[in-house]
Scaffold this active site. Structure first.
Site, mmCIF file in Angstrom:
data_model
loop_
_atom_site.group_PDB
_atom_site.id
_atom_site.type_symbol
_atom_site.label_atom_id
_atom_site.label_comp_id
_atom_site.label_asym_id
_atom_site.label_seq_id
_atom_site.Cartn_x
_atom_site.Cartn_y
_atom_site.Cartn_z
ATOM 1 N NE ARG A 111 14.775 19.148 -8.434
ATOM 2 C CZ ARG A 111 15.876 17.990 -8.571
ATOM 3 N NH1 ARG A 111 16.490 18.358 -8.583
ATOM 4 N NH2 ARG A 111 15.011 16.732 -8.349
ATOM 5 N NE ARG A 121 21.842 18.731 -10.152
ATOM 6 C CZ ARG A 121 21.100 17.928 -10.246
ATOM 7 N NH1 ARG A 121 20.318 17.323 -8.914
ATOM 8 N NH2 ARG A 121 21.441 16.599 -10.482
ATOM 9 C CE LYS A 164 22.259 14.321 -8.000
ATOM 10 N NZ LYS A 164 21.401 13.770 -7.079
ATOM 11 C CE LYS A 175 21.975 18.514 -5.408
ATOM 12 N NZ LYS A 175 21.268 17.409 -4.531
ATOM 13 C CB CYS A 183 12.538 12.652 0.242
ATOM 14 S SG CYS A 183 12.315 11.108 -0.238
ATOM 15 C CB CYS A 236 11.164 9.928 -6.292
ATOM 16 S SG CYS A 236 13.230 8.918 -6.316
ATOM 17 C CB CYS A 283 16.172 5.542 -1.750
ATOM 18 S SG CYS A 283 16.491 6.830 -2.553
ATOM 19 C CB CYS A 298 15.773 14.093 -1.299
ATOM 20 S SG CYS A 298 16.575 13.171 -3.520
HETATM 21 FE FE1 SRM Z 1 17.172 14.412 -4.710
HETATM 22 C C1 SRM Z 1 17.902 12.262 -6.971
HETATM 23 C C2 SRM Z 1 14.542 14.692 -5.433
HETATM 24 C C3 SRM Z 1 16.875 17.177 -3.031
HETATM 25 C C4 SRM Z 1 20.412 13.212 -3.420
HETATM 26 N N1 SRM Z 1 16.495 14.095 -6.421
HETATM 27 C C5 SRM Z 1 16.500 12.611 -7.197
HETATM 28 C C6 SRM Z 1 15.295 12.323 -7.844
HETATM 29 C C7 SRM Z 1 15.959 12.896 -9.264
HETATM 30 C C8 SRM Z 1 15.533 10.702 -8.863
HETATM 31 C C9 SRM Z 1 16.065 10.426 -9.641
HETATM 32 O O1 SRM Z 1 17.630 10.359 -10.267
HETATM 33 O O2 SRM Z 1 15.000 9.959 -10.532
HETATM 34 C C10 SRM Z 1 14.396 12.489 -7.086
HETATM 35 C C11 SRM Z 1 12.886 13.272 -8.064
HETATM 36 C C12 SRM Z 1 11.484 12.748 -7.152
HETATM 37 C C13 SRM Z 1 10.561 13.462 -8.177
HETATM 38 O O3 SRM Z 1 9.632 12.865 -7.850
HETATM 39 O O4 SRM Z 1 10.014 14.375 -7.639
HETATM 40 C C14 SRM Z 1 14.928 13.362 -6.317
HETATM 41 N N2 SRM Z 1 15.858 15.802 -4.531
HETATM 42 C C15 SRM Z 1 15.016 15.807 -5.018
HETATM 43 C C16 SRM Z 1 13.811 16.807 -4.173
HETATM 44 C C17 SRM Z 1 12.779 17.282 -5.216
HETATM 45 C C18 SRM Z 1 13.636 15.820 -3.065
HETATM 46 C C19 SRM Z 1 12.507 17.078 -1.962
HETATM 47 O O5 SRM Z 1 11.514 16.112 -1.653
HETATM 48 O O6 SRM Z 1 12.754 18.519 -2.139
HETATM 49 C C20 SRM Z 1 15.035 17.902 -3.801
HETATM 50 C C21 SRM Z 1 15.637 18.234 -4.880
HETATM 51 C C22 SRM Z 1 16.311 19.488 -4.432
HETATM 52 C C23 SRM Z 1 16.027 20.723 -6.217
HETATM 53 O O7 SRM Z 1 15.249 21.882 -6.169
HETATM 54 O O8 SRM Z 1 17.527 20.628 -6.629
HETATM 55 C C24 SRM Z 1 16.347 17.088 -4.299
HETATM 56 N N3 SRM Z 1 19.238 15.403 -3.608
HETATM 57 C C25 SRM Z 1 18.637 16.546 -2.806
HETATM 58 C C26 SRM Z 1 19.377 16.357 -1.827
HETATM 59 C C27 SRM Z 1 19.115 17.638 -0.332
HETATM 60 C C28 SRM Z 1 20.282 18.503 -1.186
HETATM 61 O O9 SRM Z 1 20.846 19.211 -2.217
HETATM 62 O O10 SRM Z 1 20.559 19.810 -0.406
HETATM 63 C C29 SRM Z 1 20.323 15.632 -1.719
HETATM 64 C C30 SRM Z 1 21.506 14.992 -0.500
HETATM 65 C C31 SRM Z 1 22.300 15.999 -1.125
HETATM 66 C C32 SRM Z 1 23.434 15.699 -2.054
HETATM 67 O O11 SRM Z 1 23.667 16.082 -3.143
HETATM 68 O O12 SRM Z 1 24.257 14.898 -1.744
HETATM 69 C C33 SRM Z 1 20.007 14.498 -2.749
HETATM 70 N N4 SRM Z 1 19.002 12.719 -5.259
HETATM 71 C C34 SRM Z 1 20.040 12.769 -4.741
HETATM 72 C C35 SRM Z 1 21.205 11.740 -5.331
HETATM 73 C C36 SRM Z 1 22.228 11.124 -4.853
HETATM 74 C C37 SRM Z 1 23.318 11.648 -5.019
HETATM 75 C C38 SRM Z 1 24.563 11.483 -4.608
HETATM 76 O O13 SRM Z 1 25.763 11.509 -4.168
HETATM 77 O O14 SRM Z 1 24.446 9.910 -4.575
HETATM 78 C C39 SRM Z 1 19.953 10.736 -6.246
HETATM 79 C C40 SRM Z 1 20.270 9.835 -7.694
HETATM 80 C C41 SRM Z 1 21.635 10.740 -8.085
HETATM 81 O O15 SRM Z 1 21.746 11.972 -8.289
HETATM 82 O O16 SRM Z 1 21.663 9.500 -8.654
HETATM 83 C C42 SRM Z 1 19.065 12.116 -6.179
HETATM 84 FE FE1 SF4 Z 2 13.646 9.607 -4.825
HETATM 85 FE FE2 SF4 Z 2 15.454 8.800 -2.705
HETATM 86 FE FE3 SF4 Z 2 15.965 11.053 -3.430
HETATM 87 FE FE4 SF4 Z 2 14.155 10.346 -1.849
HETATM 88 S S1 SF4 Z 2 15.517 10.785 -1.770
HETATM 89 S S2 SF4 Z 2 13.233 11.687 -3.763
HETATM 90 S S3 SF4 Z 2 13.434 8.533 -2.935
HETATM 91 S S4 SF4 Z 2 16.112 9.925 -4.511
#
Ligand code: SRM
Ligand code: SF4
Length: 575
Positions: free
Chosen positions: A75, A144, A208, A210, A430, A436, A475, A479
């Protein structure tokens, strides 16, 4: 401060990593496996990449007694999502040569490459750096990618605000030289103890972090999904400063009611000159008070909810030496991107393209050649590209004389989708399967089909001109920020989703669980009567989410601590 004995394993990995170096370099040299040592996979996140494996192939590989088909997702860090045409050409070339193909625009204004084999990670990182893009702090327990409203040159003010977003991003970058040593072959620091991390310290943040910068009335960056948000306060065309909101976030865990999505809380107004001081004040308060003993309780939203907003503000003010002023009024009315052409103050034009689920590919089956189309646009276009926080792309600052050509290329390559319904344009999913590791159900690969079925219902009741914000995730990590949508589907198991309703279409109210663990048939059977009712009973200008709340289909949720509560008298809210 947390008790040393109870720290999570990730805290120990960070502590012994020598500022994020770990054994990443050695692991890269090991050609007997496609994977990296487990500890290092935690550290590589800070460098912008994740180890993954193709989940579609897991069983087959297991039967063949092969290790999973490991690859990496990288990323980039692109504050405000701005990329020049020259940079676009470079990232396109890398996508073709060093990855599984294509690009994925994310919900945080940047792009990802998937399917990078271990030996290609270093050349890839070097390639993006040559194009003046990096990936440090794109992931990991640090601040980030900083989001910013996507039309920064629409006026001089937008430009000024974008520059503020870039300044905040720079100010919060980690100081470690690890990234430059490992990936860019810079000279190694012999005594790492002398290397200081003045903002983060040796163990970085508990989780993390943001940040988003919004320009009302557009909430295109979803301020409530961020740990810290800056809302620009503008009077008579002049930027006065920013209201700060903190403690928003989406992540939660099914069945664990002490985890919840949360709406950010107002901290107050700050002058423009103090934006970085306050960013540092909030980040270091979270560094010192965030929970390092439980990663599910480590985000800023829990720190603030546990401590209380006033106490949190007091800590920030003590560090900054500056007081928050009274928050100023502002209003959000828009949540999504504005598709099509918009004229800028300088006479150039921005074209916002709808990129379904952010996936940019040259399709093999005779489908759209999207990468090629964008490459041709980048060849002809002297302005830049802007990735939006809803996975779309703006071709920005197009000269009037080039408008027709750019539009023609976009249409020929499936990038200008006049046929896309409002429902589809306002949908977001997502990545989920197959890459993922945390996905419980499909999202990106399934939502387009579900939208086609929902379009049938929406059209049947004459609602095709009604934008409804629909989001799906595989899930509950959230995201695609589903908990701020009007209709949300959150994966529970293969083919099964929780259905949530009641966001306000502006991203300022949370959804509420309406039905649990349902498949497509039940989703459609549940939504059709609600949509029919809405068509018949809605008030002028009333959105679907607002209707669901007014008619008490679900209760309104403005605080994540109410997300799991089931107030009496509400239909189905206790499911
Ligand atoms: Fe996310 C984890 C993809 C935005 C909350 N997210 C992941 C991971 C890296 C899975 C992992 O930990 O192994 C995913 C990778 C999937 C893949 O194959 O690419 C993933 N997140 C994404 C993306 C690519 C989704 C998309 O379809 O665009 C987004 C990348 C953003 C970026 O460029 O930085 C993405 N993730 C978000 C958002 C939205 C936002 O930030 O505006 C959230 C919710 C906001 C927040 O952070 O509260 C988000 N991602 C999570 C979480 C839950 C965090 C938490 O507080 O519990 C995880 C899991 C974790 O961190 O343990 C996670
Ligand atoms: Fe993966 Fe869950 Fe984030 Fe979707 S919402 S990209 S399934 S961690």
């Amino acid at each position: 401060m947390s008790d040393e004995k109870q720290l999570t394993e990730v805290e120990h990995i960070k502590a012994r990593s020598r500022h994020l170096r770990g054994t990443i370099e050695e692991g890269l040299q090991d050609r007997t496996t496609g994977a990296l040592p487990a500890d290092d996979t935690q550290l590589t996140k800070f460098h912008g990449f994740y180890q993954q494996d193709d989940r579609d192939l897991r069983d087959e590989r297991r039967h063949q007694k092969l290790e999973p088909l490991y690859s990496f997702m990288l990323r980039a860090r692109v504050p405000g999502g701005v990329i020049t045409s020259k940079q676009w050409k470079a990232i396109d070339e890398i996508a073709r040569n060093l990855t599984g193909g294509g690009l994925r625009l994310t919900t945080r204004q940047t792009f990802q490459y998937h399917g990078i084999l271990k030996h290609n990670v270093k050349p890839l990182i070097q390639g993006i750096n040559e194009a003046m893009i990096d990936s440090i702090a794109a992931c990991g327990d640090v601040n980030r990618n900083v989001l910013c409203n996507t039309n920064p040159v629409e006026s001089d003010l937008h430009k000024e605000i974008y520059e503020d977003a870039v300044a905040i991003s720079k100010h919060l970058l980690p100081n470690t030289a690890a990234y430059h040593e490992i990936w860019l072959d810079k000279e190694k620091i012999v005594n790492f103890e002398e290397e200081k991390e003045p903002i983060y310290g040796d163990t970085y943040l508990p989780r993390k972090f943001k940040i988003a910068v919004a320009v009302p009335p557009h909430n295109d960056v979803d301020v409530n999904g961020n740990d810290l948000s800056y809302v620009a306060i503008i009077k008579d065309g002049k930027l006065l400063g920013y209201n700060l909101l903190a403690g928003g976030g989406m992540g939660s865990t099914h069945g664990e009611t002490d985890t919840y999505p949360q709406i950010a809380k107002s901290l107050g107004f700050v002058d423009k000159k103090d934006i970085c001081t306050f960013a540092e004040g909030v980040v270091t308060t979270q560094r010192d008070f965030g929970d390092r003993t439980n990663r599910k309780h480590a985000r800023l939203k829990y720190t603030i909810d546990d401590m209380g907003v006033e106490e949190f503000k007091k800590h920030v003010e003590e560090r900054t030496g500056v007081k928050f002023k009274k928050a100023k009024p502002f209003e959000f009315t828009m949540h999504s991107d504005r598709f099509g052409w918009v004229e800028n103050a300088d006479g150039t034009w921005n074209l916002t393209l709808f990129i379904e689920q952010g996936r940019i590919l040259d399709h093999e089956d005779g489908g759209p050649q999207m990468l090629q189309g964008l490459l041709k646009i980048a060849d002809l276009h002297k302005g830049d590209f802007r990735m939006t926080a809803t996975q779309n792309l703006v071709v920005a600052q197009v000269a009037k004389s080039k408008k027709t050509k750019v539009e023609k290329l976009a249409k020929e390559h499936g990038l200008f989708r006049e046929d896309a319904s409002l429902l589809r344009q306002n949908s977001m999913a997502c990545v989920a399967l197959p890459t993922c590791t945390l996905a419980m159900a499909e999202a990106e690969r399934y939502l387009p089909d579900l939208i086609t079925k929902l379009e049938g219902i929406v059209d049947k009741y004459g609602l095709s001109d009604q934008p409804i914000v629909v989001r799906m995730t595989g899930c509950p990590n959230g995201c695609a920020r589903p908990f701020l949508a009007e209709i949300a589907f959150v994966g529970k198991a293969p083919g099964k989703y929780n259905l949530y309703l009641g966001g306000d279409g502006k991203g300022t109210r949370l959804v509420k669980l309406y039905k649990e663990n349902i498949g497509e048939e039940e989703i459609l059977e549940t939504l059709e009567p609600l949509i029919e009712q809405y068509a018949q009973e809605r008030k002028k200008g009333e959105g679907f989410g607002d209707y669901c709340v007014r008619t008490e289909i679900v209760p309104p949720i403005y605080d994540g601590r109410d997300f799991h509560k089931n107030p009496e008298g509400f239909l189905s809210s206790g499911i």
